[in-house]
Write an enzyme that holds these catalytic residues in place. Structure first.
Site, mmCIF file in Angstrom:
data_model
loop_
_atom_site.group_PDB
_atom_site.id
_atom_site.type_symbol
_atom_site.label_atom_id
_atom_site.label_comp_id
_atom_site.label_asym_id
_atom_site.label_seq_id
_atom_site.Cartn_x
_atom_site.Cartn_y
_atom_site.Cartn_z
ATOM 1 N N CYS A 177 0.806 -1.215 0.000
ATOM 2 C CA CYS A 177 0.000 0.000 0.000
ATOM 3 C C CYS A 177 0.840 1.266 0.000
ATOM 4 O O CYS A 177 0.320 2.352 -0.224
ATOM 5 C CB CYS A 177 -0.934 0.004 1.218
ATOM 6 S SG CYS A 177 -1.980 -1.468 1.288
ATOM 7 N N HIS A 234 -2.031 7.856 6.814
ATOM 8 C CA HIS A 234 -2.357 6.599 6.129
ATOM 9 C C HIS A 234 -3.817 6.264 6.422
ATOM 10 O O HIS A 234 -4.583 5.972 5.507
ATOM 11 C CB HIS A 234 -1.402 5.512 6.613
ATOM 12 C CG HIS A 234 -1.551 4.219 5.888
ATOM 13 N ND1 HIS A 234 -1.352 4.090 4.531
ATOM 14 C CD2 HIS A 234 -1.895 2.977 6.334
ATOM 15 C CE1 HIS A 234 -1.555 2.841 4.174
ATOM 16 N NE2 HIS A 234 -1.892 2.134 5.250
ATOM 17 N N HIS A 250 -9.536 2.605 0.393
ATOM 18 C CA HIS A 250 -8.076 2.430 0.356
ATOM 19 C C HIS A 250 -7.680 1.918 -1.028
ATOM 20 O O HIS A 250 -7.816 0.732 -1.320
ATOM 21 C CB HIS A 250 -7.657 1.444 1.447
ATOM 22 C CG HIS A 250 -6.174 1.319 1.594
ATOM 23 N ND1 HIS A 250 -5.280 2.049 0.858
ATOM 24 C CD2 HIS A 250 -5.416 0.525 2.419
ATOM 25 C CE1 HIS A 250 -4.052 1.718 1.195
ATOM 26 N NE2 HIS A 250 -4.114 0.786 2.153
#
Length: 1854
Positions: A791, A926, A967
Site C-alpha cells: 500500500c 495513512h 483504500h
C-alpha cells in the site's frame, strides 16, 4: 578601398566633445532613485553612487590629488569598485587599473611608467581574497585602503567637486603585452570613452531598461563596455563577484537571479557557459562578443539562445571596439559598421588604399583612437600615425591583415606580426621571450601558439648548473613571478637549436610537438584514477599525463576545466564545483578529493540517516497531477470537488467483477468467503482506448486493466503538464510505478480460455510491464521500474523518482501507483485477518472504525528538479522538500504496524526536507480505519510533532482521503499527495468522513492532534505569516514498508494555473486578429468530443482565461494527432460558436486529410510589387521586421532613397511611385521575399523545392544556399539598374495563347528580331516583350480572334533583345564577383524549366542567360509536380503565381505523373503569404494553419513569440474507450447464469478511414555522365553480373576499382557493396560489422549496398539488409548510406540504371525493375470497399463465391485453390480478392471481430500488428497465394493496401 567611400561616412558631431563625468551627472540627475549597481545583496542607486563618488573626489582633492595626477586602483570586486573609479575621474585624475593577483615584477614594470600620487587597495582579506596581493605599493606612492578612505569620506560635505575636466584629459591607462618584455600603457581619454559609449547606445543599442552584466576585470578593455555603456544611459550594472567569475554556472545563476538583459563576453567565456548548459534566459535579449574570433558554429549556438548577437571588433588602442556586426545565421562574421566618428582603412606598405578584394593592413582612425603609449614616444610614433585622409586625426596601425570583400563588407584574415590572442587575451610573444631569456640559464627562446596553448621552445646556455633540472620546473616559477598567468606557457620544450627556413628565420612549423616531450609518471590502476586519466586525455587531446602534473601545466585552461566538470558530473552523478577543480588540479589531488567526498557521503548515510534518504538534494517540483479513482473521478479537479463536498465514493461490488452475495458470509473464519460486500471501484476500469496507443484489440484483451489505467493516467499527467509526444519521445524521462497485489486471478484466466491470447498474456499481466508499457508507449528513455511496496507503493515510487532526479539519472519523471480489483481475493484474505470493512468504507481515526475499505484506482504525478521547472516555466502544483522510506523491522508480526518505524521515517523525511516538526501544518495520514493501525499511527505522529506545538501554532491537523474513496492501495499514497497539493492551492483542508466521534484509543489532547471533522481554512501560520504551507503524507505497506513525504506550497508566481495577466483579465476582449485554436485527435469522434471538452472548460472556468493563453497552450503543449482542425476566433463568443458548430455538426472533411504536404515555395517576379507591402507583417513579427531592415541596409549604398521609405510609402505618394522603377521594384521584391522566407523558416516551415519567377529566382537561389545574402543583394541591385536603363521604347503584353501560337503570330508579323517571348506562364498564357508598335500589333492579332490580351504597365521590354550584349556584360561583371556556395535545397530553373543540377546556377553565365531568356514558368510548375510537390506557398505581395500555377496543373495529372502523391489538381493546395485585399498577418497566419492541417511540422512556440501567451491547463485527450479485458470473461464466484458482462464488445471500436502509407513509384533515372571513381566490394570477382556493372560504370564516366576493404575507398566517390550469402544470419552479421567499421572510420564517401531480389519476391537474407540499412540511416545520420535492389537478371540495361541511381543522392532507397527505377513515397489512399474475409469463411467477389482458408489450403495445387483462382482472375477481380485476403488475415492478427474494421491505409505498426502477428500473416499469405514474402513483411509493406498491391504485382509476374 577608397577611404572616402560610404563605409567611412560616420561623422556625428553630437557624440564628440564630452567627458565621462558630465555625461554621468546628466544621467544620474534623471535616474537618481533607480538602481545603478547591483552586487550580491547590495544595491546602489544612481543618486547614492553620485553622492558617494562626489565625496571621494572631494577627499582626493583635499589630499592633493588633482587634474592630471595618476591614481593606481588595485581593488577586489566589491560593491564600491565602480564608485572608486568615478571618484578618481571626478577629481580630474587618471586611474591605472592593477590586478591585485599580478606578480610583483609585472606591477613594478607598470607603475615605473607612472608618476603615481596615490595607490588605492582593498583591505587584506582574511578569506583568501587578493587584498594588496604580493606587491608593496608603498614603495611607489602613498597607499590607502578603501575602508580608510570610506571612513574619511563620511566627513566630506555632500557637494560636487569643482574640477574643469576636458574631453582630451586621460581617463585611464590600460597595460597590454609588449614585444620587449615590458607592458605598454595605453592612454584612453574621456572623449574616446564617451564617443564609444554613445555609439553603443545607438548600435547594438542599450537603453535605460537594460540590466548589463559586469564581470570583466577593470584592467581588461571590455570593462569599458560593462561600466560606461550602462551608466551613461540609465541602465543597471549587475556586478559579478569574485567567486562568480570562474564558474559559468554561477554566472548563469547571476543572470537568472538579476534578470540580466544584456552582456558582453569573449567567445571563450560564452563557450564555457554553453558547455555548462546555458541556453538563454527569458528577457536576456542581447549578447555582444569580442576580444577574439567568433566561430560560425559558436555564433549559430548563441543565436539560438538570444534574440540578438553582435560581434564587436577593436584593439585596446581604440577604446574597446570600433565596429559592430549583427550576427545572422548562415552569414559570414565580419568587422561590421564603424562606430560614429570612426574610419577604417585597408592600406599597403606605402599607406595607400588597396583595391576591393586585396589584402592590406587595417588602420583605424577617429574619436576612439588612444593618445598613445604612456612614456613611450618611440612605440607611439610607430603605431599612431597622422591620418593622411582625415585632417587633424590620428590613425592606429592595428597589425591586423584585412580585406574589403566589397564596398561595405570588411573581414580580418590574419596578422601582419606575431601577436597572439588566446581566450580574449592579447599576448606579444616577444614579451614572453624577453622574460624567459632574462633567466641566467637560458640562451634563446621562441614562443608560439599551438591549439590555443602557449608553447615555449628554449635553448639552455652550455655548462649551466641547472642542466639536470626539467625546463618547466626551472622556468615556470620564474615566469609566474614576472608575467600574468595567461602569459605563462603551458608547455616548455628544450631544443639544441631552432630549425630555420631558407632565409634564415626560425621555421615555426618545424618545431617539435610539445606533447611528445612530456614523460608522464605511471598512473596507478585504481578505477577512479583511470577514469580521471581518460577524461583528462579526452579534453586535453593527449595522454602524456602524470599523477602530479598540474592540469594547467599540460595544456589545460579555464575553458577546458568546464569540459572536465561536465564529464566528471556525468561520471559521478553528482555536482563537482568548478572552484574545487582549480583547487585540486592534479589527478592525485582530484582523486583524493573525490574519494573523500564519496566516503563522507557514505558515512553520513550510514550514521546520520540510516533510512538511506537524501538530506541534501534539490527540491523537486510537482508539475502535473492525474488520477482515476472511485466515484467517477477522472481528474484532480473532480477529486477536489468530491473531497470538499464530502462525497462518499464507496459502492457495492459491481456484478461484472464478482457476485458479492455468492461469497458473502458474516463469519470471518468461513473459507473462501468474505463478510465485506463493498469497496471503492472505478466504474470504467476495464475500458481502454487501444487505438490511441497503437495496440491491437487482440493484444488489448490480454492486458491487465491496471496497465491500461496507469498508461492513460500517465499520458494525462504529461498532457496536463504541457508535454506531448514530440518532447517526450527520446527524452531522459524516468517512469516509476508502484504496484501491490496482482490484479490477475488464475481462475478467471483459466475460465476465459487464454490460449487465444498466448504471446500477449505474459507481458499483459506482468507487473514489470506497468512501467515498461508507459515508457514504450511514450518513447521515454530514462530509468524505468515497477516497485512493489504494498500500500506504500506509489509514495515509495515517488521517493525513488525524486532520488533519480537529484542524481541526474533523468531530467523528468512520472511517478504513479495503480491497483485493479478483478476478483474477490483480497476481500477474502482481509476478511480472514479481520481488517476488512464490512460495508467497504474506511473510517479513519473514528470511534466506530471497523476496518479498511478496499478500493482501486490510479494516480500519477510528473516531477522535475525545482530549478528546471522554474527555468522551463512549468506550472508548479507543489514542491517535494524531502521524503524517506524504511521498514519497521522485526515487530509483533509482519502485518502489525510499527510505531517506532513510523516515527523514524517521519523524522528522516524532516531531515531530508531540512525542516523541523513545527514547520508542518498538516499530515495526510495513512488512516485505513483499523482499530490497531490508526492508534499506532496517531501515537507516532504525536511523538514526533507534539513537542513543537503550542497555543500559537495549535495542534497538528490530520485527515485521510480514504474516508472518501476507500483504500486504493498502491495508488493511495499519491492520491493523498494530490489531495494535499489541491488543498494548498485552494487554501482549504477537506473534512475526513465517517468521523463524528474521534477514536477514544487516541490521546488527542496530550498528543496535540486534531482530526479534521469538517472543512477548515488553511490559514498562514500566526507566528510566521510569510512561511509557505507545508504538509506531510504517510503511506504504509502491509509488509512493513513505511514512506513519508513532505511537500510545500509553491511560490504563487509559479502556481498560478489561470495564467491571466493581472492588468488584462477580460476573457472576452476582442483580439486585433483571429488566433488559431488547434484541436486534433486520432478519430473524428474523438475530435468532436475534444471540442466538447474545450467548450465545457471555457464555459465552466471559475477564473477568467485569456484567449491568447488558450491558443498558445493548444498549439504548444498538445500533441498534434492525424485528424486536425483549426478554429480561428477573435473573442470567446466567436470561439464558443465555432466549437458548438463542431459539436453539433461533426468534424469537417478537411480534418481527415491524411496526405502530408510536400511544400514548394514560389517566389514571384517584378510586377506584383505594391506600396506598403509587408508593413503589416513588420508591425507584428520581429523576424520579418529585422530581416527587412537588415536587407534594406544592404541596399542603402546603391539606391538614392532608403528602400523602406519607398516600400512602405503611402499609396499614390511620390515615394511610392518609385516602386514603378525597376531599380527600386526588384530590390523591394527581393527584400520582401527573403523576409517572408525567414519568417516561414522561423516557424519551422522548410520547402522541399523552390522556384522563382524572373527576379524571384535570385531570392529562390539565396534560399537554396547558392549565394549569400550580400551577394544576392548585389546581383539584384545590378539587375534592377540594368533593366531600368533599358530603352523606354519597349512594351510587354500578356496573351491568352499557347507558345506555339504566339511564335506563329510573331512569324506572320515578320517581327522575330523585334519581339521575343518573355515568359511562358501557363500552357495558355504567354508574355511577349519587344518594340512598342509590334507589341500593339500582336495584341490586336489575338484580339481579332476573340482572345484576351493585356498590355503590361511598363515602358521597357524585359527578357527581350533590348538586353543587348553590352548591357548584359555589366550584369556579368557583377555576377562574376559572386562567391557561389553549395546548393542546400532543390531548385527548379526557369531558364530550363527543369530541376537544376548541382552547380548549374553557380555561374555568372547562368544569371546572364536568366535575365535575357524567357521564363519557363509553366514547364517549371510541371517539374515541381513531377517532384511530388502538392502544396505551393507563394512568397510575394500577392497571389499571382498561385493563380498561374493552378492553371498550369489544372486537370487530373495522376495519369502522367512520375512521382508519388499527385492525385490531380483537386488535391493541390495553393497558399499565399500576402494578399493586397487582406490584413498581411491574417493571410500568412491562415496559410500557416492550412499547412498544419496538412501535417507540416510547425514551430508554434516560435509563432507565438510575437503574439504572447502562457501555458495554462486545458482538457486532456478525449479517449475513445472500449471494453477489451479478456473479452467474453464471466464473473467468477457466481451462482448466476447470465452471460456477458456489461460493456461494449470490441466490435464497437471506431473504424479508421484512411492513413498515410508507403508505395513504390517510378521516377525518371536518365543516365548521366560524371567523372568519378567507385570502389566495388564484391563477394566474388567472377560473379556473372559483375561484367555488365563494370561496363555500365565506364560508359557513365565512373572508373570501377575492385577493393578488398573499405579503407581502400576512402578517397573515392563511393563504394558499391554487392551482397550474396546463403545465410540470413551471416548476411546480417556482416552488414552490421561493416556499418560499425564505416562509423568508426568516419567514412565520408557514399556506401551503396546492392541487393538482388530483396523487395517483392522476398530473398529473406537480402530483405533483412533493407531493415538493417533503414535502422542504420537513423542511427548514423552523419554517414552517406544508400541501398539499391536489382530485380531479375543483371544485364547492361539494369546496370546502366544502377549507374544513373548513383547520381541521385536524394533517393536513399531504389529498386531497379526491368527498365524502371522505383522509389518509396508516402501517400494517402481512400479505404477500399471490399468484402469481409475471415478464415473458414467464404470470399465473395463480384457475385462469385470461392473457398478460403483451410479448404483452399488443403489443395494448394488444385483448380479450386485460392492461388489458382487469383491467377485466373482478371486484374480488377484479382485486386479485390487480394485486398479481401489481406484484410481478413490482418483482422485475424489484430483480433478484431470483422474484416470491415481493418483500414487498408492505416499502418500495421499504428494499429498494433507486432512481430508475432507479422510472422503469422506472412505464413498465411504465402500459403494462400504461393508468393514468397520478405521476413520484414510489415516494414517493407507498411499497411494493408501496399501489401495487397505488392501481392498483385507478384502474382502478375511483375
Amino acid at each position: 578601398m577608397v577611404p572616402e567611400d560610404d563605409q567611412n561616412l560616420t561623422d556625428d558631431p553630437s557624440k564628440l566633445g564630452h567627458n565621462v563625468v558630465s555625461l554621468f551627472d546628466q544621467t544620474q540627475t534623471r535616474y537618481s532613485p533607480k538602481a545603478a549597481i547591483v552586487c550580491g545583496e547590495h544595491t546602489l542607486t544612481y543618486g547614492a553612487l553620485a553622492s558617494d563618488s562626489d565625496r571621494l573626489a572631494c577627499l582626493l582633492l583635499s589630499r592633493g590629488i588633482s587634474r592630471g595626477h595618476v591614481v593606481a586602483l588595485a581593488l577586489d570586486r566589491t560593491p564600491d569598485l565602480i564608485m572608486f573609479i568615478l571618484g578618481v575621474l571626478k577629481a580630474g585624475a587618471t586611474y591605472v587599473p592593477v590586478d591585485p593577483a599580478l606578480p610583483p615584477e609585472r606591477v613594478n614594470q607598470m607603475l615605473d611608467d607612472e608618476a603615481l600620487r596615490l595607490v588605492i587597495v582593498s583591505p587584506v582579506s582574511t578569506k583568501g581574497g587578493a587584498g594588496t596581493g604580493r606587491y608593496d605599493y608603498g614603495n611607489k606612492a602613498v597607499c590607502c585602503t578603501t575602508s580608510e578612505l570610506q571612513d574619511q569620506m563620511r566627513y566630506q560635505a555632500d557637494k560636487r567637486p569643482a574640477v574643469d575636466i576636458q574631453p582630451d584629459d586621460i581617463a585611464y591607462i590600460l597595460y597590454t603585452s609588449g614585444s620587449t618584455g615590458k607592458p605598454k600603457g595605453v592612454e584612453i581619454h574621456h572623449a574616446a570613452i564617451c564617443n564609444y559609449a554613445l555609439s553603443v547606445h545607438q548600435r547594438p543599442g542599450c537603453t535605460d531598461q537594460d540590466r548589463v552584466l559586469f564581470k570583466s576585470t577593470i584592467s581588461f578593455d571590455m570593462a569599458a563596455f560593462e561600466i560606461y555603456v550602462p551608466l551613461l544611459c540609465g541602465a543597471t550594472v549587475v556586478q559579478a563577484q569574485a567567486h562568480d567569475i570562474r564558474d559559468p554556472r554561477a554566472l548563469m545563476h547571476l543572470i537568472d537571479r538579476h534578470s540580466v538583459t544584456f552582456s558582453v563576453a569573449t567567445p571563450t567565456i560564452l563557450q564555457m557557459m554553453l558547455d555548462s548548459g546555458w541556453c538563454g534566459t527569458p528577457g536576456f535579449s542581447k549578447l555582444v562578443t569580442g576580444g577574439e574570433a567568433l566561430s560560425p558554429r559558436l555564433a549559430e549556438r548563441l543565436t539560438a539562445c538570444v534574440e540578438e548577437v553582435w560581434n564587436l571588433y577593436g584593439p585596446t588602442e581604440t577604446t574597446a571596439s570600433v565596429a559592430a556586426w549583427k550576427v545572422q545565421v548562415g552569414e559570414d562574421i565580419l568587422i561590421g559598421t564603424p562606430n560614429p566618428n570612426t574610419r577604417l582603412y585597408v592600406l599597403d606598405a606605402d599607406l595607400q588604399p588597396v583595391p576591393v578584394g586585396s589584402t592590406g593592413e587595417l588602420y583605424i582612425s577617429g574619436a576612439g583612437v588612444a593618445r598613445g603609449y604612456r612614456n613611450n614616444p618611440e612605440r607611439t610614433k610607430a603605431a599612431f600615425l597622422p591620418d593622411p585622409f582625415w585632417e587633424g586625426h590620428t590613425m592606429y596601425k592595428s597589425g591586423d591583415l584585412a580585406c574589403f570583400l566589397d564596398s561595405r563588407r570588411l573581414a580580418v584574415i590574419g596578422r601582419a606580426d606575431t601577436q597572439i590572442k588566446i581566450r580574449g587575451q592579447r599576448i606579444d610573444p616577444g614579451d614572453v621571450e624577453a622574460s624567459i631569456t632574462a633567466h641566467a640559464d637560458i640562451a634563446n627562446a621562441v614562443v608560439v601558439n599551438r591549439d590555443e596553448r602557449l608553447v615555449a621552445y628554449c635553448i639552455r646556455k652550455p655548462g649551466v648548473g641547472s642542466a639536470e633540472v626539467p625546463l618547466a620546473k626551472l622556468l615556470r616559477p620564474w615566469l609566474e613571478d614576472r608575467l600574468p598567468g595567461y602569459m605563462v606557457p603551458s608547455f616548455f620544450v628544450e631544443v639544441d637549436r631552432f630549425p630555420s627556413t631558407l632565409n634564415g628565420k626560425v621555421d615555426l612549423r618545424a618545431l617539435p610537438d610539445p606533447i611528445s616531450t612530456i614523460t608522464p609518471a605511471k598512473i596507478p590502476a585504481s578505477t577512479l584514477t583511470q577514469q580521471l586519466l581518460a577524461i583528462w586525455t579526452d579534453v586535453l587531446g593527449h595522454g602524456q599525463i602524470g599523477m602530479q602534473d598540474s592540469f594547467f601545466h599540460i595544456g589545460g585552461n579555464s575553458a577546458s576545466i568546464i569540459q572536465i566538470q561536465t564529464k566528471l558530473e556525468k561520471l559521478l552523478g553528482r555536482p563537482v564545483p568548478v572552484p574545487k577543480l582549480y583547487e585540486h588540479f592534479t589527478i592525485a589531488n582530484l582523486a583524493a578529493y573525490l574519494s573523500d567526498q564519496t566516503q563522507t557521503n557514505e558515512v553520513t548515510e550510514e550514521t546520520k540517516n540510516p533510512a538511506g534518504n537524501d538530506t541534501t538534494g534539490e527540491d523537486i517540483a510537482v508539475i502535473s497531477m492525474a488520477c482515476r479513482l472511485p466515484g467517477d473521478i477522472h481528474t484532480p479537479e473532480e477529486l477536489w470537488k468530491a473531497l470538499i463536498s464530502g462525497t462518499d465514493a464507496v459502492t457495492r461490488v459491481p456484478e461484472e467483477r464478482w457476485d458479492a452475495d455468492a461469497i458473502y458470509d458474516p463469519d470471518p473464519e468461513a473459507r473462501g468467503k468474505s463478510y465485506s460486500t463493498g469497496g471503492g471501484f472505478v466504474r470504467d476500469a476495464m475500458d481502454f482506448d487501444a487505438q490511441f496507443f497503437g495496440i491491437s484489440p487482440r493484444e488489448a484483451r490480454a492486458i491487465d486493466p491496471a496497465q491500461t489505467m496507469i498508461l492513460e493516467t500517465c499520458w494525462e499527467g504529461f498532457e496536463r503538464a504541457g508535454y506531448g509526444t514530440k518532447s517526450l519521445r527520446g527524452s531522459q524521462t524516468g517512469v516509476f510505478i508502484g504496484t501491490g497485489n496482482s490484479s490477475v486471478d488464475d481462475g478467471q484466466l483459466s475460465a476465459a480460455g487464454t490460449e487465444k491470447f498466448e504471446g500477449h498474456l505474459g507481458l499483459g499481466t506482468a507487473p514489470s510491464s506497468l512501467s515498461g508499457r508507459v515508457a514504450y508507449a511514450l518513447g521515454l528513455e530514462g530509468p524505468t521500474m515497477t516497485l512493489d511496496a504494498g500500500c506504500a507503493a506509489s509514495l515509495v515510487a515517488t521517493h525513488v523518482a525524486c532520488s533519480a532526479l537529484r542524481q541526474g539519472e533523468c531530467d523528468m519523471a512520472v511517478a504513479g501507483g495503480v491497483t485493479f480489483l478483478p476478483s474477490p481475493g483480497l476481500h477474502i484474505e482481509f476478511s480472514r485477518i479481520r481488517v476488512a470493512s464490512p460495508d467497504g468504507r474506511s473510517r479513519p481515526f473514528s470511534a466506530d472504525a471497523a476496518g479498511m475499505g478496499l478500493g482501486e484506482g490510479a494516480s500519477a504525478v510528473v516531477l522535475k528538479r525545482l530549478s528546471d521547472a522554474q527555468r522551463d516555466n512549468d506550472h508548479i502544483h507543489a514542491i517535494i522538500r524531502g521524503s524517506a522510506v524504511n521498514h519497521g523491522g522485526r515487530g509483533a508480526s509482519m502485518t502489525a504496524p510499527s510505531g517506532p518505524g513510523q516515527k523514524r521515517v517521519v523524522r528522516a523525511a524532516l531531515a531530508a526536507a531540512r525542516l523541523k516538526p513545527y514547520d508542518i501544518d498538516y499530515v495526510e495520514a495513512h488512516g485505513t480505519g483499523t482499530r490497531l493501525g490508526d492508534p499506532v499511527e496517531a501515537s507516532a505522529l504525536a511523538e514526533v510533532f507534539s513537542s513543537s506545538r503550542d497555543d500559537i501554532t495549535g495542534p497538528l491537523r490530520i485527515g485521510s482521503s480514504k474516508s472518501n474513496i476507500a483504500h486504493t492501495q498502491a495508488a493511495a499514497g499519491l492520491a493523498g499527495l494530490i489531495k494535499v497539493a489541491l488543498a494548498m492551492q485552494h487554501t482549504m483542508l477537506p473534512q475526513t468522513l465517517h468521523s463524528s466521534q474521534p477514536s477514544p484509543l487516541i490521546d488527542w489532547v496530550g498528543g496535540k492532534l486534531q482530526l479534521l471533522q469538517r472543512p477548515m481554512a488553511w490559514l498562514p501560520r500566526t507566528n510566521d505569516p510569510t512561511a509557505p504551507r507545508r504538509a506531510g503524507i504517510n503511506s504504509f505497506g502491509l509488509s512493513g514498508t513505511n514512506a513519508h513525504a513532505i511537500i510545500e506550497e509553491p511560490p504563487r508566481a509559479h502556481s498560478n494555473a489561470n495564467g491571466a495577466d493581472d492588468d488584462d483579465n477580460d476573457d472576452n476582449a476582442r483580439l486585433p486578429l483571429p488566433l488559431p485554436f488547434l484541436l486534433s485527435a486520432y478519430t473524428s469522434e474523438a475530435l468532436r468530443q475534444q471540442a466538447q471538452k474545450l467548450c465545457n472548460h471555457l464555459s465552466s472556468a471559475t477564473a477568467q482565461t485569456k484567449l491568447s493563453d488558450v491558443s498558445y497552450s493548444l498549439a504548444t503543449t498538445r500533441t498534434h494527432f492525424p485528424r486536425r482542425i483549426i478554429l480561428a476566433a477573435q473573442d470567446k463568443t466567436e470561439l464558443m460558436g465555432r466549437l458548438a458548430s463542431i459539436i453539433d455538426n461533426g468534424v469537417p472533411a478537411t480534418a481527415d486529410n491524411n496526405k502530408t504536404a510536400r511544400v514548394a515555395m514560389l517566389f514571384s517576379g517584378q510586377g506584383t510589387e505594391r506600396a506598403r507591402m509587408g508593413k503589416g507583417l513588420a508591425e507584428r513579427h520581429l523576424v520579418f521586421r529585422n530581416t527587412v531592415s537588415h536587407i534594406a541596409e544592404l541596399f542603402e549604398s546603391v539606391l538614392e532613397k532608403p528602400l523602406l521609405d519607398v516600400m512602405w510609402a503611402e499609396p499614390e505618394s511620390e515615394a511610392a511611385s518609385l516602386l514603378r522603377r525597376t531599380d527600386y521594384a526588384q530590390p523591394a521584391i527581393f527584400t520582401l521575399q527573403v523576409a517572408l522566407w525567414r519568417l516561414w523558416q522561423s516557424w519551422g516551415v522548410q520547402p522541399a523545392v523552390v522556384l522563382g519567377h524572373s527576379v524571384g529566382e535570385i531570392a529562390a537561389a539565396h534560399v537554396a544556399g547558392i549565394m549569400n545574402l550580400a551577394d544576392a543583394c548585389r546581383l539584384v541591385a545590378a539587375r534592377g539598374k540594368l533593366m531600368h536603363a533599358l530603352p523606354e521604347s519597349g512594351s510587354m503584353v500578356a496573351l491568352e495563347a499557347g507558345v506555339d501560337e504566339v511564335t506563329s503570330a510573331i512569324e506572320q508579323l515578320s517581327a522575330r528580331d523585334r519581339v521575343s517571348i518573355a515568359s511562358i506562364n501557363t500552357p495558355t498564357q504567354v508574355v511577349a516583350s519587344g518594340e512598342m508598335d509590334v507589341i500593339d500589333k500582336l495584341a490586336a492579332y489575338f484580339e481579332a480572334q476573340n482572345r484576351s490580351s493585356k498590355i503590361l504597365k511598363t515602358s521597357r521590354a524585359f527578357h527581350s533583345h533590348h538586353l543587348d550584349e553590352s548591357m548584359l556584360a555589366l550584369l556579368r561583371a557583377v555576377a562574376e564577383t559572386i562567391v557561389f556556395q553549395e546548393q542546400t535545397l532543390p531548385i527548379v530553373s526557369t531558364v530550363t524549366g527543369k530541376l537544376a543540377e548541382p552547380g548549374q546556377l553557380s555561374s555568372a553565365d547562368y544569371w546572364v542567360r536568366q535575365a535575357r531568356n524567357p521564363v519557363l514558368f509553366a514547364e517549371g510548375m510541371q517539374t515541381l509536380a513531377d517532384q511530388g510537390a502538392n502544396c505551393f506557398v507563394e512568397l510575394g505581395p500577392a497571389s499571382t503565381l498561385c493563380g498561374m500555377g493552378a492553371s498550369c496543373l489544372d486537370g487530373d495529372l495522376s495519369q502522367t505523373s512520375k512521382v508519388a502523391g499527385r492525385e490531380g489538381a483537386k488535391n493541390l493546395v495553393w497558399l499565399h503569404s500576402l494578399n493586397p485585399k487582406s490584413d498581411d498577418a491574417l493571410v500568412i497566419h491562415n496559410s500557416l494553419s492550412d499547412l498544419h492541417i496538412r501535417k507540416v511540422e510547425i514551430d508554434w512556440a516560435a509563432f507565438f513569440k510575437d503574439i504572447g501567451g502562457r501555458r495554462i491547463q486545458l482538457p486532456t485527450y478525449a479517449f475513445q474507450r472500449h471494453r477489451y479485458w479478456l473479452d467474453g470473461l464471466r464473473p467468477i464466484y457466481s451462482d448466476k447464469s447470465s452471460g456477458q458482462p456489461s460493456g461494449q464488445s470490441p466490435s464497437g471500436c471506431p473504424q479508421p478511414t484512411g492513413q498515410i502509407q508507403v508505395g513504390w513509384h517510378t521516377i525518371d533515372a536518365s543516365s548521366q555522365y560524371s567523372n568519378s571513381t567507385w570502389g566495388l566490394l564484391c563477394p566474388a570477382s567472377d560473379a556473372p553480373w559483375m561484367s555488365p556493372v563494370k561496363e555500365a560504370l565506364l560508359h557513365a564516366g565512373k572508373q570501377p576499382v575492385t577493393v578488398n576493404q573499405l579503407a581502400e575507398a576512402k578517397a573515392m566517390s563511393g563504394v558499391l557493396c554487392f551482397w550474396e550469402s546463403d545465410s540470413e544470419d551471416d548476411m546480417i552479421s556482416k552488414a552490421s560489422e561493416q556499418l560499425q567499421t564505416v562509423s568508426r572510420m568516419k567514412f565520408s564517401p557514399w556506401v551503396v549496398w546492392v541487393t538482388r531480389g530483396a523487395v517483392g519476391a522476398g530473398n529473406m537474407g537480402e530483405a533483412s539488409l533493407w531493415g538493417v540499412m533503414r535502422s542504420a540511416r537513423v542511427k548514423y545520420p552523419q554517414l552517406c548510406l544508400r541501398i539499391v535492389d536489382l530485380e531479375g537478371d543483371v544485364n547492361i540495361a539494369t546496370a546502366t540504371k544502377l549507374c544513373s541511381i548513383l547520381m541521385m543522392s536524394t533517393e536513399p532507397e531504389c529498386v531497379v525493375l526491368g527498365e524502371r527505377v522505383l522509389v518509396p513515397r508516402m501517400q494517402f489512399q481512400m479505404q477500399a470497399q471490399v468484402q469481409e474475409v475471415q478464415k473458414h469463411s467464404k470470399l465473395c467477389v463480384n457475385g462469385q463465391e470461392t473457398t478460403n482458408g483451410a479448404t483452399a489450403a488443403a489443395d494448394p495445387n488444385g483448380t479450386d485453390s485460392f492461388e489458382n483462382k487469383i491467377r485466373m482472375a482478371g486484374p480488377e477481380e484479382r485486386a479485390m480478392m487480394l485486398q479481401g485476403l489481406v484484410r481478413g488475415i490482418t483482422a485475424k492478427a489484430l483480433g478484431v471481430a470483422t474484416a470491415e474494421e481493418v483500414d487498408m491505409h492505416q499502418g500495421f505498426m499504428d494499429v498494433g500488428v507486432g512481430s508475432l502477428g507479422a510472422i503469422q500473416m506472412r505464413k498465411e499469405l504465402s500459403a494462400q497465394t504461393g508468393v514468397k514474402l520478405p521476413a520484414n513483411l510489415t516494414r517493407v509493406y507498411p499497411d494493408p493496401i501496399s501489401l495487397s498491391d505488392a501481392l498483385q504485382k507478384q502474382v502478375e509476374g511483375q
